[in-house]
Design a protein around this motif. Structure first.
Motif, short mmCIF file in Angstrom:
data_model
loop_
_atom_site.label_atom_id
_atom_site.label_comp_id
_atom_site.label_asym_id
_atom_site.label_seq_id
_atom_site.Cartn_x
_atom_site.Cartn_y
_atom_site.Cartn_z
N TYR A 162 12.70 11.07 93.24
CA TYR A 162 13.02 9.72 93.23
C TYR A 162 13.38 9.33 94.28
CZ TYR A 162 16.05 6.12 91.52
OH TYR A 162 17.60 4.95 90.75
N SER A 163 13.61 10.38 94.91
CA SER A 163 14.67 9.54 97.01
C SER A 163 13.40 9.03 97.47
CB SER A 163 15.44 10.79 96.96
OG SER A 163 14.60 12.30 97.56
N VAL A 164 11.93 10.24 97.38
CA VAL A 164 10.77 10.38 98.50
C VAL A 164 10.67 8.79 97.67
CG1 VAL A 164 8.54 10.58 98.81
CG2 VAL A 164 10.58 12.14 98.63
N ILE A 165 10.45 7.90 96.75
CA ILE A 165 10.15 6.67 95.76
C ILE A 165 11.23 5.62 96.15
CG2 ILE A 165 9.76 5.24 93.73
CD1 ILE A 165 8.77 8.13 92.27
N ARG A 166 12.30 5.93 96.65
CA ARG A 166 13.61 4.85 96.45
C ARG A 166 13.66 4.58 98.27
NH1 ARG A 166 14.94 1.39 93.40
NH2 ARG A 166 15.19 2.38 91.70
N ALA A 167 13.14 5.37 99.05
CA ALA A 167 12.81 5.32 100.59
C ALA A 167 11.81 4.30 101.32
CB ALA A 167 12.46 6.77 101.14
N ILE A 168 10.26 4.18 100.22
CA ILE A 168 10.00 2.98 100.36
C ILE A 168 10.70 1.91 100.28
CG2 ILE A 168 8.10 1.72 99.15
CD1 ILE A 168 7.09 4.38 98.09
N ASN A 227 9.58 -1.03 99.35
CA ASN A 227 8.39 -2.06 98.56
C ASN A 227 9.32 -1.99 97.03
OD1 ASN A 227 6.86 -3.79 96.67
ND2 ASN A 227 5.92 -3.74 98.96
N VAL A 228 9.73 -3.22 96.66
CA VAL A 228 10.16 -2.55 95.51
C VAL A 228 9.46 -3.11 94.40
CG1 VAL A 228 11.88 -3.55 93.25
CG2 VAL A 228 12.25 -3.62 96.11
N GLU A 229 8.35 -3.67 94.43
CA GLU A 229 6.97 -3.15 93.80
C GLU A 229 5.89 -2.01 93.48
OE1 GLU A 229 4.50 -7.07 94.79
OE2 GLU A 229 4.93 -6.93 93.09
N CYS A 230 6.23 -1.24 95.00
CA CYS A 230 5.42 0.06 94.66
C CYS A 230 7.02 0.98 94.40
CB CYS A 230 5.53 0.58 96.72
SG CYS A 230 3.53 -0.38 97.07
N GLN A 231 8.13 0.75 94.61
CA GLN A 231 8.96 1.92 93.97
C GLN A 231 8.57 1.93 92.50
OE1 GLN A 231 12.80 1.06 95.53
NE2 GLN A 231 12.48 1.20 97.03
N THR A 232 8.66 0.31 91.48
CA THR A 232 7.99 0.12 90.77
C THR A 232 7.59 1.28 90.03
OG1 THR A 232 10.11 -1.80 90.47
CG2 THR A 232 8.17 -1.11 88.29
N LEU A 233 6.46 1.17 90.48
CA LEU A 233 4.85 1.40 90.03
C LEU A 233 5.14 2.98 90.36
CD1 LEU A 233 1.74 0.19 90.74
CD2 LEU A 233 2.17 2.02 91.33
N ASN A 290 0.30 5.06 100.67
CA ASN A 290 0.54 4.81 102.31
C ASN A 290 1.88 4.44 102.53
OD1 ASN A 290 -2.90 5.17 102.33
ND2 ASN A 290 -3.08 2.89 102.06
N LEU A 291 2.45 4.23 101.78
CA LEU A 291 4.32 4.52 102.29
C LEU A 291 4.88 5.84 101.79
CD1 LEU A 291 4.99 0.44 100.81
CD2 LEU A 291 4.32 1.15 103.24
N VAL A 292 4.74 6.08 101.50
CA VAL A 292 5.27 7.32 100.74
C VAL A 292 5.43 8.52 102.10
CG1 VAL A 292 5.21 10.09 99.35
CG2 VAL A 292 4.57 7.75 98.39
N SER A 293 6.70 9.14 102.00
CA SER A 293 6.78 9.44 103.23
C SER A 293 7.11 11.14 102.40
CB SER A 293 7.96 9.32 104.10
OG SER A 293 7.72 10.57 105.00
N ILE A 294 6.24 12.24 102.39
CA ILE A 294 6.86 13.56 101.95
C ILE A 294 7.55 14.35 102.81
CG2 ILE A 294 5.33 15.54 101.48
CD1 ILE A 294 2.54 13.82 101.32
#
Length: 135
Positions: free
Chosen positions: A81-87, A89-95, A129-133
């Motif tokens: 969740y914290s990795v996703i929230r770091a993106i 783009n809200v649409e990308c987060q939601t997806l 592509n926006l995810v930072s692991i």
């Protein structure tokens, strides 16, 4: 590790938990079927097994394992969740949340976001592509 593999860990752990829960259900059914026969005849001295006790011990062990896995799943979901929230783009987060935290199918996500399947797949590639692991 690729972004898709990192994000998919929660789903795989959730599947393993569900499998173990099914195993507990099966062992409970087996324990319910175990019966004792009481007769005046002495028991076999070589028979040292207590099938009900063994089954109950297996159930308890498996339930403890499930509890540990659930704790790990909660921690993993919080991390994802914290990795996703770091993106940004809200649409990308939601997806990503719908797919990797709510475990929704692509068709369900498309309906919820009011997109066609091609747009969902395109947005998913963009989001990955926006995810930072984390390391």
């Amino acid at each position: 590790m690729k972004a898709r593999d990192y994000l998919g860990q929660a789903f795989r752990l959730d599947q393993r938990i569900n499998s173990k829960i099914e195993q507990v259900r099966s062992l409970n059914d087996l324990a319910a079927k175990c019966t004792s026969t009481i007769t005046g005849m002495p028991g076999n001295p070589n028979r040292g097994k207590d099938s009900i006790g063994d089954t109950i011990a297996k159930i308890v062990d498996l339930q403890e394992e499930i509890n540990r896995d659930i704790d790990a799943l909660v921690d993993l979901k919080a991390e994802i969740y914290s990795v996703i929230r770091a993106i940004d783009n809200v649409e990308c987060q939601t997806l990503l949340e719908l797919r990797y935290l709510s475990f929704m199918r692509w068709e369900e996500i498309a309906v919820q976001l009011n997109y066609g399947m091609e747009n969902i797949y395109r947005l998913h590639r963009k989001a990955l592509n926006l995810v930072s692991i984390p390391s």
